[in-house]
Design a protein around this motif. Sequence first.
Motif, PDB file in Angstrom:
ATOM      1  N   ASP A  66       0.622  -1.130  -0.064  1.00 46.77           N
ATOM      2  CA  ASP A  66      -0.125   0.381  -0.077  1.00 46.77           C
ATOM      3  C   ASP A  66       0.899   1.813   0.007  1.00 46.77           C
ATOM      4  OD1 ASP A  66      -2.753   1.845   0.913  1.00 46.77           O
ATOM      5  OD2 ASP A  66      -1.217   1.868   2.052  1.00 46.77           O
ATOM      6  N   ASP A  68       0.444   4.210   1.125  1.00 46.47           N
ATOM      7  CA  ASP A  68       0.676   5.034   2.686  1.00 46.47           C
ATOM      8  C   ASP A  68       1.351   4.047   3.243  1.00 46.47           C
ATOM      9  OD1 ASP A  68      -1.550   6.439   0.945  1.00 46.47           O
ATOM     10  OD2 ASP A  68      -2.789   6.509   2.420  1.00 46.47           O
ATOM     11  N   LEU A  69       1.583   2.919   3.229  1.00 45.57           N
ATOM     12  CA  LEU A  69       2.166   1.685   4.511  1.00 45.57           C
ATOM     13  C   LEU A  69       3.571   2.057   3.854  1.00 45.57           C
ATOM     14  CD1 LEU A  69      -0.008  -1.206   5.002  1.00 45.57           C
ATOM     15  CD2 LEU A  69       0.694   1.304   6.589  1.00 45.57           C
ATOM     16  N   LEU A  72       5.283   5.170   5.100  1.00 42.29           N
ATOM     17  CA  LEU A  72       4.723   5.916   5.858  1.00 42.29           C
ATOM     18  C   LEU A  72       6.709   5.176   6.863  1.00 42.29           C
ATOM     19  CD1 LEU A  72       1.420   5.271   7.631  1.00 42.29           C
ATOM     20  CD2 LEU A  72       2.942   6.817   8.118  1.00 42.29           C
TER      21      LEU A  72
ATOM     22  N   LEU B 143       5.459  -0.509  12.461  1.00 43.61           N
ATOM     23  CA  LEU B 143       5.311   0.264  10.667  1.00 43.61           C
ATOM     24  C   LEU B 143       5.993  -1.144  10.177  1.00 43.61           C
ATOM     25  CD1 LEU B 143       7.464   3.161  10.817  1.00 43.61           C
ATOM     26  CD2 LEU B 143       4.983   2.533   9.648  1.00 43.61           C
ATOM     27  N   PRO B 144       5.068  -1.951   9.175  1.00 47.16           N
ATOM     28  CA  PRO B 144       5.453  -2.846   8.347  1.00 47.16           C
ATOM     29  C   PRO B 144       7.329  -3.039   8.531  1.00 47.16           C
ATOM     30  CG  PRO B 144       4.541  -1.422   7.314  1.00 47.16           C
ATOM     31  CD  PRO B 144       4.558  -0.652   8.005  1.00 47.16           C
ATOM     32  N   TRP B 285       5.362  -5.869  14.020  1.00 48.27           N
ATOM     33  CA  TRP B 285       4.275  -5.477  12.752  1.00 48.27           C
ATOM     34  C   TRP B 285       3.771  -6.564  12.543  1.00 48.27           C
ATOM     35  CZ3 TRP B 285       1.778  -1.893  10.647  1.00 48.27           C
ATOM     36  CH2 TRP B 285       0.706  -1.666   9.340  1.00 48.27           C
ATOM     37  N   GLU B 308       0.197   5.909  13.368  1.00 48.28           N
ATOM     38  CA  GLU B 308      -0.174   6.018  11.672  1.00 48.28           C
ATOM     39  C   GLU B 308      -0.887   4.740  11.404  1.00 48.28           C
ATOM     40  OE1 GLU B 308       1.699  10.055  10.467  1.00 48.28           O
ATOM     41  OE2 GLU B 308       0.269   9.582   9.039  1.00 48.28           O
ATOM     42  N   ALA B 309       0.345   4.013  10.953  1.00 46.23           N
ATOM     43  CA  ALA B 309       0.645   2.986   9.356  1.00 46.23           C
ATOM     44  C   ALA B 309      -0.670   2.273   9.987  1.00 46.23           C
ATOM     45  CB  ALA B 309       2.245   2.619  10.063  1.00 46.23           C
ATOM     46  N   ARG B 312      -3.484   3.240   9.679  1.00 44.54           N
ATOM     47  CA  ARG B 312      -4.372   2.807   7.509  1.00 44.54           C
ATOM     48  C   ARG B 312      -4.108   1.413   7.839  1.00 44.54           C
ATOM     49  NH1 ARG B 312      -6.038   3.705   2.767  1.00 44.54           N
ATOM     50  NH2 ARG B 312      -5.156   2.936   1.369  1.00 44.54           N
ATOM     51  N   LEU B 316      -7.158  -0.516   5.070  1.00 43.34           N
ATOM     52  CA  LEU B 316      -7.670  -1.880   4.678  1.00 43.34           C
ATOM     53  C   LEU B 316      -8.087  -3.144   4.870  1.00 43.34           C
ATOM     54  CD1 LEU B 316      -3.262  -0.807   3.372  1.00 43.34           C
ATOM     55  CD2 LEU B 316      -5.254  -0.427   2.174  1.00 43.34           C
TER      56      LEU B 316
END
Lengths: 536, 334
Positions: A66, A68-69, A72, B143-144, B285, B308-309, B312, B316
């Motif tokens: 994605d 956005d991810l 970030l 965060l991923p 994550w 934030e992430a 998101r 999704l």
Amino acid sequence: MQAFAALLDALVYTNSRNRKLSLIAEYLRETPDPDRGWALAGLTGALDFAAVKSSTIRNLMKERIDPDLWTLSRDFVGDTAETASLLWPEPLSTPAKSDATAPLSISDVVKSLGTMTRVSVATDLPQLLDQLDASGRYALIKLATGGMRVGVSARLAKTAFAKAFEVSVDEVEEYWHALEPPYSQLFAWAAHGADPPDTANMPMFRPFMLAHPLEDTKVDLAEYAAEWKWDGIRVQLVHVAGETRLYSRSGDDIGKSFPEMIGALDVPAVLDGELLVRGNAQGGEEGGAASFNALQQRLGRKTVSKKMLTQAPAFVRLYDVLMLEGEDLRERAWDKRRSALEALMARLSANHFDLSQIVEARDFEHLAQIRETAREDAIEGLMLKRRDSAYVAGRKVGQWYKWKRDPLLIDCVLMYAQRGSGKRSSFYSDYTFGCWDGDPDDGAELLPVGKAYSGFTDAELKKLDRHVRQNTVNRFGPVREVTRSMVFEVAFDSVHMSKRHKSGLAMRFPRIHRIRWDKPVHEADRISALRELIKD
Amino acid sequence: MSAPFSWIEPHPHGIRIVPADSWIDPSQPVDKALVTHGHADHARGGHGETIATPETLAIMELRYNTHDGVVPVQYGETLRLPGGVDATYIPAGHVLGSAQILLEHAGERVIVTGDYKRRPDPTCPPFAVTPCDILITEATFGLPVFTHPPIADEMDKLLKALANHPEQCVLVGAYALGKAQRIIAELRAAGHDAPIYLHGAMEKMCRLYEEWGVSLGELRLVADHSKEEMRGSIVIAPPSALNDRWSRRLPEPITAMASGWMRVRQRARQRGVELPLIISDHADWNELTRTIEDVDPAETWVTHGREEALLRWHQLHQRRARALAMVGREEDAE
Ligand SMILES: [Zn+2]
Ligand SMILES: [Zn+2]
């Protein structure tokens, strides 16, 4: 690829030059050809793959995660290659790793990258990435897009090569520029004892002859000739077989930044001189040169505008000739080479070349007096060259001396201290200091004027470290702000106008000359005193 | 009948359980505090009453001298709070004594995870998945890019570095509560029997862990030993001591740091780390997102870190989520 990735990681995590040298040397010894050659090319920034750009990586990622991810993550990590290496989806099944398929080597990767086009990259690069782990992916992307960011200069890599195979770094330097990655001839010579590469007709760099500081030595002017030491950048201009190259002291090709010099030489020769731009600060036989500050505007540019070429044209003030029309003059005495150089001047364009003057003096004392005037001409000092000296790489004792003019001195106040690196990482050893912008008793402020991390003994460092810790008023990450309580006598070579500092001034080569434990801070110098020393 | 979940209020300084007039992990002194675990960003001294697991209370006594008004609650035990709120402490797998707190009121179930991880840890019982309506989750590594490798890989790196440099020592920066003891216990599990040297700031907490049944093998204090004795050893110190003068007494230390942040090269470099060990007591994550799927709450409130992430990700995956700070602000506006 795994070994190269491990090398990059190890290099990232050390600040020690010696450690870096041994890591690279060990890798070069243990890795087969041509892998090690490609790795060396990668480390020295000699590889370029037109089809793979940072934007290529971004686009590949945005198809897989994605957007956005991605954004970030990229913002947090701060580096596209690393973010992509961490976020690349691990293949669900380990890709057909039958015993028949060898793991991906750096040579496979380079070969594959070299054949990619802007179209094929979208399918070919993912195939490579799928075969690697996160470290491997990082190494691959860095290799493909350039800019390793592991703190290894080309010079360090060459030094490591020399160390790995116990050959002289000057010889490595000499052959390096004649060869292309993966440098098979270089490895054949250094690692397998083959004949050195044949370089007679190649526009390659020859290592510079350098000088020792004169210090307390006195020389007899019958044996030594004196010459100004100009404040530009030392260059070597090579013209052979229709090609011209301009090399800096580190052996980097800087022709792109000074295209006017590339067309200027049409005699087959290797010349040693000082690159300068036109101006009034530094005299010469054929008109003056500008200060180093003016030259600096032109350094490191990939393209040069017409305006720049007319406003600040470059030229080379010649010191020496190493080769002329196929003949190697390096074994000859300096005065023989000097005569050859003087004779050559008539064949060179006066717009682009002049001759570094010989400074005539009755004796050493007279020369010392002449040197006193050096500051007014904004030159660095004097060079003393043995009249019978051959041109040899590096610093050879007793051959050439540099006799710099005395440094300028100013009293500054310590403002900030930062931890050093390597051995000094537990000490506050990098100091930022300032001068008063008016009368300190009338509430004037200190403005930073420079930064120094040398000039003190280990014992003094310990005391300074303690002072910093005991007088900290603020912390910003690794930096501490200290109370205004310590005066340094700072030595420096010159001072120039600069927009980078709030004080509007920048020093060249500042170092701590003395720690004035005794001096009250309000007696430190003012910005105005420093400004008076500008010779631009 | 009041609005759903109006009995639980996120505030900047803690989560308030309205009918019970009590707080979860408040950062200011309050009358009645429910504490998830002993880390300083969750536990502090000065509350009138402190409700926590016995292990957490022991840690708080050591760190903040908390002994008055303590109410121990065992894992799995339910405590009836005033106003008809039931609080159950459930293992969070973060550090010794760490708990998620399940709150039940008027048929509604809310879980505050505190800090947690889903990996096995020899020093504390594992995170237990418990169904609820609202999951208030931490997001330290939200965060991923953050995926922690198996701890065995990292122990391998550490022991290899040690074996390759028998004349030096490996200095590992690790938090004094939790991380240090987990690393020691993992080293022991990997067969490393040699004495491990400790910075003085680690000693008491290690002793406390041993008193609670976590064996750590032979531990020695750096201060009691010479440089020579420490060659070829592992030394554990709080991260702040890594580049400090203190480290000058060690035999040419190789600086390691055990933290989830070590996943990012520049982070490790900034701290002058030569041997980054990606070891974390927080969920990475994948653990965070897997936990949300496992618990499957009607809504997630995200706090403590990078919201934030994770928000998101909810979007999704068509899940409801809110960042806690925003929830707090909305409440203020009403
Ligand atoms: Zn915690
Ligand atoms: Zn926490």
